[in-house]
Design an enzyme around this catalytic site. Structure first.
Site, PDB file in Angstrom:
ATOM      1  N   GLY A 175       0.835  -1.197   0.000  1.00  0.00           N
ATOM      2  CA  GLY A 175       0.000   0.000   0.000  1.00  0.00           C
ATOM      3  C   GLY A 175       0.867   1.243   0.000  1.00  0.00           C
ATOM      4  O   GLY A 175       2.012   1.205   0.481  1.00  0.00           O
TER       5      GLY A 175
ATOM      6  N   GLU B 296      -3.319   3.018   5.451  1.00  0.00           N
ATOM      7  CA  GLU B 296      -3.053   4.033   4.427  1.00  0.00           C
ATOM      8  C   GLU B 296      -3.874   5.297   4.684  1.00  0.00           C
ATOM      9  O   GLU B 296      -3.398   6.406   4.449  1.00  0.00           O
ATOM     10  CB  GLU B 296      -3.344   3.486   3.026  1.00  0.00           C
ATOM     11  CG  GLU B 296      -2.501   2.281   2.625  1.00  0.00           C
ATOM     12  CD  GLU B 296      -1.008   2.493   2.788  1.00  0.00           C
ATOM     13  OE1 GLU B 296      -0.542   3.640   2.654  1.00  0.00           O
ATOM     14  OE2 GLU B 296      -0.298   1.512   3.082  1.00  0.00           O
TER      15      GLU B 296
ATOM     16  N   HIS C 158      -2.285   7.746   6.932  1.00  0.00           N
ATOM     17  CA  HIS C 158      -1.292   8.635   6.304  1.00  0.00           C
ATOM     18  C   HIS C 158      -1.942   9.931   5.813  1.00  0.00           C
ATOM     19  O   HIS C 158      -1.305  10.984   5.806  1.00  0.00           O
ATOM     20  CB  HIS C 158      -0.639   7.937   5.097  1.00  0.00           C
ATOM     21  CG  HIS C 158       0.436   6.964   5.457  1.00  0.00           C
ATOM     22  ND1 HIS C 158       1.590   7.345   6.105  1.00  0.00           N
ATOM     23  CD2 HIS C 158       0.543   5.632   5.258  1.00  0.00           C
ATOM     24  CE1 HIS C 158       2.359   6.275   6.284  1.00  0.00           C
ATOM     25  NE2 HIS C 158       1.746   5.223   5.785  1.00  0.00           N
TER      26      HIS C 158
HETATM   27 ZN    ZN Z   1       2.516   3.312   5.797  1.00  0.00          ZN
END
Ligand code: ZN
Length: 181
Positions: free
Chosen positions: A46, A143, A146
């Site tokens: 990912g 993800e 993030h």
């Molecule tokens: Zn990461």
């Protein structure tokens, strides 16, 4: 296509909040192609745009769980999530030994909701609304963190996090020492 530079801790750019994607344009699709190339090269499963210094709400994923090829190798299964949202996270949790291309070579157990309902747009701007589980749910949540400037190490105890960062520093020093020798 191009392999992009992946930001690593403690780069403060990893801590920015990503902006929503207003429209899925050819420019976005070109970035998606570069992100897949970068992720496969790393290799990782990912990658969020924020990790390649583009703070927009876009991430790519490939768990290698596509249909097998003629030789029986696991197939690619590239998936794109634009402006993803999580609804109805389950009350039961699952634990996965997570890693991150921005915290290279370091792994730790992280607990997250096991099942999530998610909404997102794909690379053609088509809306999806699906219930995701197992590694897909874990990876999406990792993800998506993030996009809000959160890293998997932030889910660990302070002691554990400091240990991971110390190990990363040691690995970097050893690598630098080898180059100098
Ligand atoms: Zn990461």
């Amino acid at each position: 296509m191009a392999i992009l530079t992946i930001l690593e801790v403690p780069d403060p750019r990893l801590r920015r909040i990503s902006e929503p994607v207003a429209e899925v344009t050819d420019e976005i699709r070109a970035l998606i192609a570069d992100m897949f190339e970068t992720m496969y090269d790393a290799p990782g499963i990912g990658l969020a745009a924020a990790q390649v210094d583009v703070p927009i709400r876009l991430l790519v994923m490939d768990l290698g769980d596509g249909p097998e090829d003629a030789e029986g190798n696991p197939g690619k299964n590239p998936r794109v999530f634009i402006n993803p949202e999580i609804l109805d996270p389950s009350e039961d949790f699952s634990v996965y030994n997570e890693g991150c291309l921005s915290v290279p070579g370091q792994y730790a157990d992280v607990e997250r909701p096991a099942v999530v309902r998610a909404r997102w747009l794909d690379e053609n701007g088509v809306a999806h609304d699906e219930v995701l589980d197992s590694l897909t749910a874990t990876c999406l949540q990792h993800e998506m963190d993030h996009l809000d400037g959160i890293l998997f190490i932030d889910h660990l105890s302070r002691l554990k996090r400091d240990m991971v960062l110390k190990k990363l520093e040691k690995a970097r020093r050893e690598k630098a020492g080898k180059k100098a020798a």
